[in-house]
Design a protein around this motif. Sequence first.
Motif, PDB file in Angstrom:
ATOM      1  N   ALA A   1       0.824  -1.247   0.050  1.00  0.00           N
ATOM      2  CA  ALA A   1       0.183  -0.169  -0.106  1.00  0.00           C
ATOM      3  C   ALA A   1       0.744   1.072   0.084  1.00  0.00           C
ATOM      4  O   ALA A   1       0.435   2.179  -0.961  1.00  0.00           O
ATOM      5  CB  ALA A   1      -0.969  -0.120   1.341  1.00  0.00           C
ATOM      6  N   CYS A   2       2.027   1.094   0.787  1.00  0.00           N
ATOM      7  CA  CYS A   2       2.806   2.433   0.998  1.00  0.00           C
ATOM      8  C   CYS A   2       3.454   2.709  -0.333  1.00  0.00           C
ATOM      9  O   CYS A   2       3.663   3.641  -1.110  1.00  0.00           O
ATOM     10  CB  CYS A   2       3.717   2.106   1.908  1.00  0.00           C
ATOM     11  N   SER A   3       3.971   1.720  -0.998  1.00  0.00           N
ATOM     12  CA  SER A   3       4.639   1.635  -2.418  1.00  0.00           C
ATOM     13  C   SER A   3       3.540   2.242  -3.649  1.00  0.00           C
ATOM     14  O   SER A   3       4.073   2.812  -4.283  1.00  0.00           O
ATOM     15  CB  SER A   3       5.435   0.304  -2.784  1.00  0.00           C
ATOM     16  N   THR A   4       2.369   1.562  -3.338  1.00  0.00           N
ATOM     17  CA  THR A   4       1.583   2.198  -4.310  1.00  0.00           C
ATOM     18  C   THR A   4       1.129   3.696  -4.189  1.00  0.00           C
ATOM     19  O   THR A   4       1.155   4.236  -4.975  1.00  0.00           O
ATOM     20  CB  THR A   4       0.157   1.125  -4.283  1.00  0.00           C
ATOM     21  N   VAL A   5       1.116   4.133  -3.088  1.00  0.00           N
ATOM     22  CA  VAL A   5       0.677   5.467  -2.637  1.00  0.00           C
ATOM     23  C   VAL A   5       1.916   6.198  -3.012  1.00  0.00           C
ATOM     24  O   VAL A   5       1.854   7.518  -3.716  1.00  0.00           O
ATOM     25  CB  VAL A   5       0.416   5.743  -1.134  1.00  0.00           C
ATOM     26  N   ALA A   6       3.161   5.999  -2.991  1.00  0.00           N
ATOM     27  CA  ALA A   6       4.141   6.604  -3.191  1.00  0.00           C
ATOM     28  C   ALA A   6       4.460   6.721  -4.737  1.00  0.00           C
ATOM     29  O   ALA A   6       4.499   7.796  -5.277  1.00  0.00           O
ATOM     30  CB  ALA A   6       5.544   5.833  -2.561  1.00  0.00           C
ATOM     31  N   GLY A   7       4.052   5.445  -5.237  1.00  0.00           N
ATOM     32  CA  GLY A   7       4.076   5.598  -6.880  1.00  0.00           C
ATOM     33  C   GLY A   7       3.068   6.562  -7.598  1.00  0.00           C
ATOM     34  O   GLY A   7       3.418   7.273  -8.404  1.00  0.00           O
ATOM     35  N   VAL A   8       2.002   6.382  -6.857  1.00  0.00           N
ATOM     36  CA  VAL A   8       0.956   7.406  -7.538  1.00  0.00           C
ATOM     37  C   VAL A   8       1.235   8.895  -7.027  1.00  0.00           C
ATOM     38  O   VAL A   8       0.894   9.670  -7.851  1.00  0.00           O
ATOM     39  CB  VAL A   8      -0.506   6.934  -6.733  1.00  0.00           C
ATOM     40  N   GLY A   9       1.868   8.941  -5.765  1.00  0.00           N
ATOM     41  CA  GLY A   9       2.289  10.464  -5.532  1.00  0.00           C
ATOM     42  C   GLY A   9       3.365  10.942  -6.657  1.00  0.00           C
ATOM     43  O   GLY A   9       3.275  11.908  -7.006  1.00  0.00           O
ATOM     44  N   THR A  10       4.268   9.907  -6.645  1.00  0.00           N
ATOM     45  CA  THR A  10       5.389  10.387  -7.476  1.00  0.00           C
ATOM     46  C   THR A  10       4.693  10.766  -8.963  1.00  0.00           C
ATOM     47  O   THR A  10       5.344  11.486  -9.659  1.00  0.00           O
ATOM     48  CB  THR A  10       6.361   9.324  -7.822  1.00  0.00           C
ATOM     49  N   CYS A  11       3.679   9.926  -9.625  1.00  0.00           N
ATOM     50  CA  CYS A  11       3.214  10.200 -10.865  1.00  0.00           C
ATOM     51  C   CYS A  11       2.536  11.514 -10.975  1.00  0.00           C
ATOM     52  O   CYS A  11       2.433  12.151 -12.025  1.00  0.00           O
ATOM     53  CB  CYS A  11       2.208   9.004 -11.386  1.00  0.00           C
ATOM     54  N   LEU A  12       1.813  11.839  -9.884  1.00  0.00           N
ATOM     55  CA  LEU A  12       0.901  12.915  -9.707  1.00  0.00           C
ATOM     56  C   LEU A  12       1.890  14.042  -9.775  1.00  0.00           C
ATOM     57  O   LEU A  12       1.884  15.460 -10.488  1.00  0.00           O
ATOM     58  CB  LEU A  12      -0.066  12.971  -8.655  1.00  0.00           C
ATOM     59  N   LEU A  13       3.004  14.156  -9.005  1.00  0.00           N
ATOM     60  CA  LEU A  13       4.127  15.119  -8.974  1.00  0.00           C
ATOM     61  C   LEU A  13       4.787  15.463 -10.170  1.00  0.00           C
ATOM     62  O   LEU A  13       5.325  16.440 -10.648  1.00  0.00           O
ATOM     63  CB  LEU A  13       5.120  14.951  -7.724  1.00  0.00           C
TER      64      LEU A  13
END
Length: 125
Positions: free
Chosen positions: A111-123
């Motif tokens: 879950a953390c890696s998914t959130v981090a990945g999504v956050g990186t894509c959005l940024l």
Amino acid sequence: MTSSSRHGAPPDRQSGTLANEVEGYLLLQAEREQAQREAEALCARLPWLTHGQAEDLTGHYTEQRLGLTREALQATADRAKRLRGEYEARYATLRRTLLRRHAVCACLVMACSTVAGVGTCLLAR
């Protein structure tokens, strides 16, 4: 000697059972001899016994002693069996708890890696 036992492989179940039976027999004989010696020592302290009475007393003492030993060994074996069951149940519970905890940790990491990945894509946009 078979080639598997020469190379350190565990002996088969049948030879293990035979070894246990031989060990049990030898232990019984040693216990019988010890009881016999104790009975003879007791009879030696009772000089008024006839030979027949001394033999009877020795036989009764030996059988009584072997019976007590058998009861003590059976009680020990029963207790060991109960303890094994308790330990196996406790081990299974601990194993399930550990597996559950690892599964939760793995889900959190995912879950953390998914959130981090999504956050990186959005940024990155």
